[in-house]
Structure formats: C-alpha cells, structure tokens
Write an enzyme that holds these catalytic residues in place. Structure first.
Site, PDB file in Angstrom:
ATOM      1  N   SER A  56      48.303  47.732  33.066  1.00 53.45           N
ATOM      2  CA  SER A  56      48.452  46.777  34.163  1.00 53.45           C
ATOM      3  C   SER A  56      47.094  46.155  34.481  1.00 53.45           C
ATOM      4  O   SER A  56      46.071  46.839  34.507  1.00 53.45           O
ATOM      5  CB  SER A  56      48.991  47.519  35.389  1.00 53.45           C
ATOM      6  OG  SER A  56      49.173  46.625  36.461  1.00 53.45           O
ATOM      7  N   GLU A  67      42.301  60.339  40.244  1.00 55.13           N
ATOM      8  CA  GLU A  67      43.663  60.820  40.472  1.00 55.13           C
ATOM      9  C   GLU A  67      44.613  60.355  39.374  1.00 55.13           C
ATOM     10  O   GLU A  67      44.433  59.278  38.811  1.00 55.13           O
ATOM     11  CB  GLU A  67      44.159  60.284  41.825  1.00 55.13           C
ATOM     12  CG  GLU A  67      43.449  60.930  42.995  1.00 55.13           C
ATOM     13  CD  GLU A  67      43.729  60.237  44.327  1.00 55.13           C
ATOM     14  OE1 GLU A  67      43.799  60.927  45.341  1.00 55.13           O
ATOM     15  OE2 GLU A  67      43.876  59.004  44.355  1.00 55.13           O
ATOM     16  N   CYS A 118      51.761  53.275  44.975  1.00 55.87           N
ATOM     17  CA  CYS A 118      50.884  52.182  44.542  1.00 55.87           C
ATOM     18  C   CYS A 118      49.956  51.765  45.667  1.00 55.87           C
ATOM     19  O   CYS A 118      50.387  51.544  46.789  1.00 55.87           O
ATOM     20  CB  CYS A 118      51.714  50.954  44.168  1.00 55.87           C
ATOM     21  SG  CYS A 118      52.905  51.246  42.907  1.00 55.87           S
ATOM     22  N   SER A 125      49.428  41.878  37.513  1.00 54.36           N
ATOM     23  CA  SER A 125      49.626  41.895  38.968  1.00 54.36           C
ATOM     24  C   SER A 125      49.465  40.470  39.482  1.00 54.36           C
ATOM     25  O   SER A 125      48.350  39.982  39.633  1.00 54.36           O
ATOM     26  CB  SER A 125      48.599  42.818  39.624  1.00 54.36           C
ATOM     27  OG  SER A 125      48.851  44.148  39.226  1.00 54.36           O
ATOM     28  N   LEU A 126      50.584  39.815  39.705  1.00 56.23           N
ATOM     29  CA  LEU A 126      50.544  38.400  40.098  1.00 56.23           C
ATOM     30  C   LEU A 126      50.402  38.290  41.619  1.00 56.23           C
ATOM     31  O   LEU A 126      49.491  37.655  42.138  1.00 56.23           O
ATOM     32  CB  LEU A 126      51.812  37.698  39.607  1.00 56.23           C
ATOM     33  CG  LEU A 126      51.821  36.185  39.710  1.00 56.23           C
ATOM     34  CD1 LEU A 126      50.736  35.569  38.845  1.00 56.23           C
ATOM     35  CD2 LEU A 126      53.189  35.623  39.294  1.00 56.23           C
ATOM     36  N   ASN A 127      51.343  38.888  42.314  1.00 53.50           N
ATOM     37  CA  ASN A 127      51.232  39.082  43.774  1.00 53.50           C
ATOM     38  C   ASN A 127      51.215  37.819  44.620  1.00 53.50           C
ATOM     39  O   ASN A 127      51.006  37.887  45.838  1.00 53.50           O
ATOM     40  CB  ASN A 127      49.993  39.919  44.128  1.00 53.50           C
ATOM     41  CG  ASN A 127      50.050  41.306  43.506  1.00 53.50           C
ATOM     42  OD1 ASN A 127      51.127  41.760  43.138  1.00 53.50           O
ATOM     43  ND2 ASN A 127      48.915  41.967  43.383  1.00 53.50           N
ATOM     44  N   ASN A 175      53.222  49.119  50.328  1.00 51.82           N
ATOM     45  CA  ASN A 175      53.115  50.449  50.931  1.00 51.82           C
ATOM     46  C   ASN A 175      52.124  50.374  52.080  1.00 51.82           C
ATOM     47  O   ASN A 175      50.929  50.170  51.852  1.00 51.82           O
ATOM     48  CB  ASN A 175      52.661  51.469  49.890  1.00 51.82           C
ATOM     49  CG  ASN A 175      53.743  51.697  48.852  1.00 51.82           C
ATOM     50  OD1 ASN A 175      54.912  51.885  49.190  1.00 51.82           O
ATOM     51  ND2 ASN A 175      53.374  51.637  47.589  1.00 51.82           N
ATOM     52  N   CYS A 231      40.826  43.394  45.476  1.00 53.28           N
ATOM     53  CA  CYS A 231      42.059  42.793  45.998  1.00 53.28           C
ATOM     54  C   CYS A 231      42.170  43.242  47.456  1.00 53.28           C
ATOM     55  O   CYS A 231      42.016  44.430  47.752  1.00 53.28           O
ATOM     56  CB  CYS A 231      43.270  43.269  45.193  1.00 53.28           C
ATOM     57  SG  CYS A 231      43.152  42.831  43.442  1.00 53.28           S
ATOM     58  N   CYS A 265      44.501  46.289  48.599  1.00 50.43           N
ATOM     59  CA  CYS A 265      44.510  47.550  47.851  1.00 50.43           C
ATOM     60  C   CYS A 265      43.402  48.488  48.312  1.00 50.43           C
ATOM     61  O   CYS A 265      42.241  48.096  48.408  1.00 50.43           O
ATOM     62  CB  CYS A 265      44.357  47.250  46.355  1.00 50.43           C
ATOM     63  SG  CYS A 265      44.305  48.742  45.341  1.00 50.43           S
ATOM     64  N   CYS A 282      36.962  50.542  41.940  1.00 48.91           N
ATOM     65  CA  CYS A 282      37.397  49.312  41.276  1.00 48.91           C
ATOM     66  C   CYS A 282      36.554  48.152  41.799  1.00 48.91           C
ATOM     67  O   CYS A 282      36.186  48.131  42.965  1.00 48.91           O
ATOM     68  CB  CYS A 282      38.872  49.049  41.586  1.00 48.91           C
ATOM     69  SG  CYS A 282      39.549  47.601  40.743  1.00 48.91           S
ATOM     70  N   GLY A 333      41.411  51.753  39.455  1.00 49.69           N
ATOM     71  CA  GLY A 333      40.589  50.957  38.551  1.00 49.69           C
ATOM     72  C   GLY A 333      41.320  49.810  37.884  1.00 49.69           C
ATOM     73  O   GLY A 333      42.546  49.688  37.972  1.00 49.69           O
ATOM     74  N   CYS A 369      50.960  58.041  35.765  1.00 48.07           N
ATOM     75  CA  CYS A 369      50.147  56.898  36.183  1.00 48.07           C
ATOM     76  C   CYS A 369      48.678  57.342  36.080  1.00 48.07           C
ATOM     77  O   CYS A 369      48.261  58.299  36.726  1.00 48.07           O
ATOM     78  CB  CYS A 369      50.543  56.539  37.609  1.00 48.07           C
ATOM     79  SG  CYS A 369      49.583  55.208  38.304  1.00 48.07           S
TER      80      CYS A 369
HETATM   81  N1  SAH Z   1      43.974  47.000  38.506  1.00 46.54           N
HETATM   82  C1  SAH Z   1      45.251  47.037  37.848  1.00 46.54           C
HETATM   83  C2  SAH Z   1      45.825  48.429  37.831  1.00 46.54           C
HETATM   84  C3  SAH Z   1      46.228  48.967  39.179  1.00 46.54           C
HETATM   85  S1  SAH Z   1      47.929  48.894  39.263  1.00 46.54           S
HETATM   86  C4  SAH Z   1      46.188  46.042  38.492  1.00 46.54           C
HETATM   87  O1  SAH Z   1      45.868  45.524  39.546  1.00 46.54           O
HETATM   88  O2  SAH Z   1      47.211  45.727  37.920  1.00 46.54           O
HETATM   89  C5  SAH Z   1      48.261  49.066  40.908  1.00 46.54           C
HETATM   90  C6  SAH Z   1      49.366  48.146  41.367  1.00 46.54           C
HETATM   91  O3  SAH Z   1      49.629  48.452  42.739  1.00 46.54           O
HETATM   92  C7  SAH Z   1      48.966  46.678  41.309  1.00 46.54           C
HETATM   93  O4  SAH Z   1      50.052  45.910  40.867  1.00 46.54           O
HETATM   94  C8  SAH Z   1      48.673  46.349  42.759  1.00 46.54           C
HETATM   95  O5  SAH Z   1      48.903  44.985  43.030  1.00 46.54           O
HETATM   96  C9  SAH Z   1      49.629  47.269  43.487  1.00 46.54           C
HETATM   97  N2  SAH Z   1      49.238  47.629  44.843  1.00 46.54           N
HETATM   98  C10 SAH Z   1      48.020  47.784  45.366  1.00 46.54           C
HETATM   99  N3  SAH Z   1      48.081  48.138  46.649  1.00 46.54           N
HETATM  100  C11 SAH Z   1      49.405  48.244  46.978  1.00 46.54           C
HETATM  101  C12 SAH Z   1      50.127  48.613  48.142  1.00 46.54           C
HETATM  102  N4  SAH Z   1      49.512  48.979  49.260  1.00 46.54           N
HETATM  103  N5  SAH Z   1      51.461  48.628  48.085  1.00 46.54           N
HETATM  104  C13 SAH Z   1      52.105  48.296  46.945  1.00 46.54           C
HETATM  105  N6  SAH Z   1      51.485  47.969  45.807  1.00 46.54           N
HETATM  106  C14 SAH Z   1      50.147  47.931  45.827  1.00 46.54           C
END
Ligand code: SAH
Length: 369
Positions: A214, A108, A355, A236-238, A312, A137, A140, A133, A182, A126
């Site tokens: 990213s 996609e 996302c 993506s620190l999170n 989300n 995580c 995700c 992937c 991915g 995007c």
């Molecule tokens: N693998 C890379 C590229 C994907 S980017 C990465 O992780 O950076 C996708 C982004 O969406 C990442 O920052 C991830 O943390 C975020 N993400 C994943 N699931 C999400 C969700 N349900 N709601 C909001 N952000 C989300």
C-alpha cells in the site's frame, strides 16, 4: 506501454556489532555473499533455509554445515531477531505485536484472522516498513512520529517469520499487507529484498497474489516495484479531487492526482488483478455523493476496485467517522454504477490495532497484556 527493464535494487549489507546480518539478503544475495567469501554457493542456500524455514538463529544448530564453516560464521555473521515487547489480543481475534528492534525502536505488526472468508480462511498480517513515517498525512497517527528510520529487509521479513512461529503451523499466514507503520515505497530496496524472501519457496513461501503493498502514491517507486515484483498494489487515494487531496496528503504536491492516476492506467497490472484504491471516509470532508460521482470519473480507464475505510476515530484528531448508512449509500452509489467497491471492516479497534492507529508503540508498551 513499453516494458521497462526490471528494477534491481542495490544490495546493502547490514551489520550488527560489526557482523553481517545474513537475514538482510535474499537467497541469491546470500549465495553471492558465500561465494565472495570463498565458500560454496549451496551453503548460502542451506543457511537461507535454516533461517527462514526453520527459524533457526544459532549457527551451531545448522547440522548440515561443517563445523569449520559454522565457526567462521559465528565470527563474521549474525542472524537478526526482533525482541518481543508484548502482544495484545483483541476480542475479535486480531492480535497486535509490538517488537523492539536492536536500536531500541519499536514497531508493530497486526494479525487479522478471517476464518469465515468465503472460499478459504484468510489470515492476514499487516506489516510495518519504517519506524514512523515521513508522509505526514494529516489524519494518520503514524505521521505524527515523523520518519525515524527505514526498516532493514530482515526487520520487515522477521515480522512475518516471528508471527508465523507464534501462531503455529496449523494456522499459517496466508496474506501480507504492507499497511503497517511507514510508507513501504519510501523504503523500496529493502522492501523488495524482504518480499523476495517472503515469496521464495525456500523462504517464507507466500504467493505474490497474496501480498499487497500500500502506498500514498510515490509514482516512480510504484513503477519500479511493478517492474521488479508482480505483487498487488493499493493506493491510498482518500480524496476525490486534487484540492481535497492536497489538504490531507502533502505528497500530492509532489505527485499530482493526474500523474498518479495516469501511472495507474499504465502499470502492467496482471490480467486477473485490479489496483485497489483505499479511500478513508471522513465525515463532512469526502463522504458526499458528489465525492462518489467524482470518484467514478477518476476511476475511468483504470482496472480498479475501491476499498472504503470508515475513519477510525482517535482522541488526537477532530475527525469523525461517517454513519454506517452514509458509508453504505456511498458504496451503493459506486457499485450501482459498475465500480467495484468494498467496505473495510474495522478490526482490532479495542487494542488500537486498526488502520491509522499504529505508532503509539512506546506508550502502549506499558499497558500490554
Ligand atoms: N503509507 C502507506 C501504508 C500505510 S497503510 C499508505 O498510506 O498506503 C494505512 C492505511 O490506513 C492508509 O490507506 C491510510 O490512508 C489509512 N488510515 C490512516 N489513518 C486512518 C484512520 N484513522 N482511519 C482509517 N484509515 C486510516
């Protein structure tokens, strides 16, 4: 930091039905391929322009290439293309494209227009880098698929070309974010080749200032990418602590936060650039003011900006999005202490294009409009 020698990815030739996919080369690689086959270098240049600037997929349409060369190309080479498996249009202008690859896999891309962006309209695509992937995580959805395979350089760059064609010349794509399905840095060589084609002024002609990769934080690959290309990096620190990040991002076992942030401190980031840290906010998990305070300490010495992404929600996870007030307060806490921080607006939610919602491609294929 001593400048490292630039990282040069290994050239791989992608074959399809025994034929070489010419779109999997960057321009230089294509020229070399022509020369190694006893052809003139500039033919490679001409074919590259036909493919990426004109979107031509048929050698016979390449009128400045001699007939005999075209006949040889028809025998030995091919120009790959993604089959459209549908598109969904959100009521906010976002469009989700579903593609079918040659092996039947689905990927996609999401187009996100922001015509009112201060200064100049921003039209962001995007882009996906893998089918599925491997990073797993926990929050995700793409992670649920596991890794099926890497995308080839042409499958990555074709997403940009084909969406551009769909939008038409008066609505050009201005920005690329490698934030689709991915982990782009887990597919580094192909990513670099595809970005070279995106940056090439004889190719897709985008600016390195407008391309953001990213990553979950694959430390060695981050260094290699920056030594190869001057694109923007988003991490993506999170989480605001090692223990917290370990809970949701298994990659932390491999590269600790110390290691990751240490690397960010040393990356040769251009004067005018900052590293973006994406921080997915999950209610009751990482959205307290203590988290915000820890985050400020973590950012010390890094040219950073934080991008808060309110989670989300989806039926597959029991994770809640914090209230809008909580997100605002968190942002305010950071900004008032001198940290650059923005909140990502959710786009395309009604079509599951936001996302973390990508990867249900097969299932949505049946419901596309
Ligand atoms: N693998 C890379 C590229 C994907 S980017 C990465 O992780 O950076 C996708 C982004 O969406 C990442 O920052 C991830 O943390 C975020 N993400 C994943 N699931 C999400 C969700 N349900 N709601 C909001 N952000 C989300």
């Amino acid at each position: 930091m001593t400048p490292e020698s630039p990282y040069i990815p290994r050239r791989k030739t992608y074959a399809s039905n025994g034929k070489v996919d010419l779109k999997s080369f960057d321009r230089e690689g294509l020229q070399e391929w022509f020369v190694s086959n006893g052809e003139k270098k500039f033919r490679g240049h001409q074919v590259f322009k036909w493919m990426w600037q004109r979107g031509v997929t048929d050698f016979d349409a390449m009128t400045n290439i001699p007939k005999s060369t075209r006949a040889w190309l028809n025998e030995t080479a091919t120009i790959s293309w993604l089959e459209s498996a549908g598109a969904q249009h959100s009521n906010d202008g976002t469009r989700k494209y579903l593609w079918e690859c040659e092996d039947g896999s689905h990927i996609e891309s999401v187009f996100i227009p922001d015509e009112n962006h201060p200064g100049k309209a921003r039209r962001t695509l995007c882009v996906s880098s893998q089918v599925g992937c491997a990073m797993a995580c926990t929050f995700c959805l793409t992670g649920d698929l596991g890794l099926k395979r890497n995308l080839s350089p042409s499958e990555i760059a074709n997403q940009v070309l084909q969406v551009s064609q769909d939008l038409g010349e008066d609505r050009p794509i201005t920005n690329i974010v490698m934030m689709g399905m991915g982990e782009p840095l887990h597919n580094l060589d192909n990513l670099i080749h595809s970005i070279r084609t995106m940056l090439d002024d004889e190719g897709l002609n985008l600016s390195h200032r407008k391309i953001t990769v990213s990553t979950v934080g694959l430390v060695p690959a981050m260094k290699k990418l920056q030594s190869a290309l001057p694109v923007n990096i988003a991490v993506s620190l999170n989480a605001s602590s090692e223990a917290q990040r370990l809970e949701v991002m298994p990659i932390t076992k491999r590269y600790s936060m110390d290691d990751l942030l240490g690397t960010c401190r040393e990356l040769p980031v251009h004067k005018s650039k900052r590293i973006t840290f994406e921080y997915v906010m999950m209610a009751g998990f990482n959205d307290s003011m203590e988290d915000a305070a820890r985050l400020i300490r973590l950012m010390r010495g890094i040219k950073s900006k934080i991008n808060l992404i309110p989670y989300n929600e989806n039926p597959a996870r029991d994770i809640r999005r914090p209230s809008a007030k909580r997100v605002k307060d968190f942002q305010h806490y950071l900004v008032s202490r001198g940290v650059h921080c923005s909140v990502r607006t959710t786009r395309g939610k009604d079509i599951s294009a936001a996302c973390g919602q990508l990867g249900k491609a097969k299932q949505t294929a049946t419901t596309l409009v």
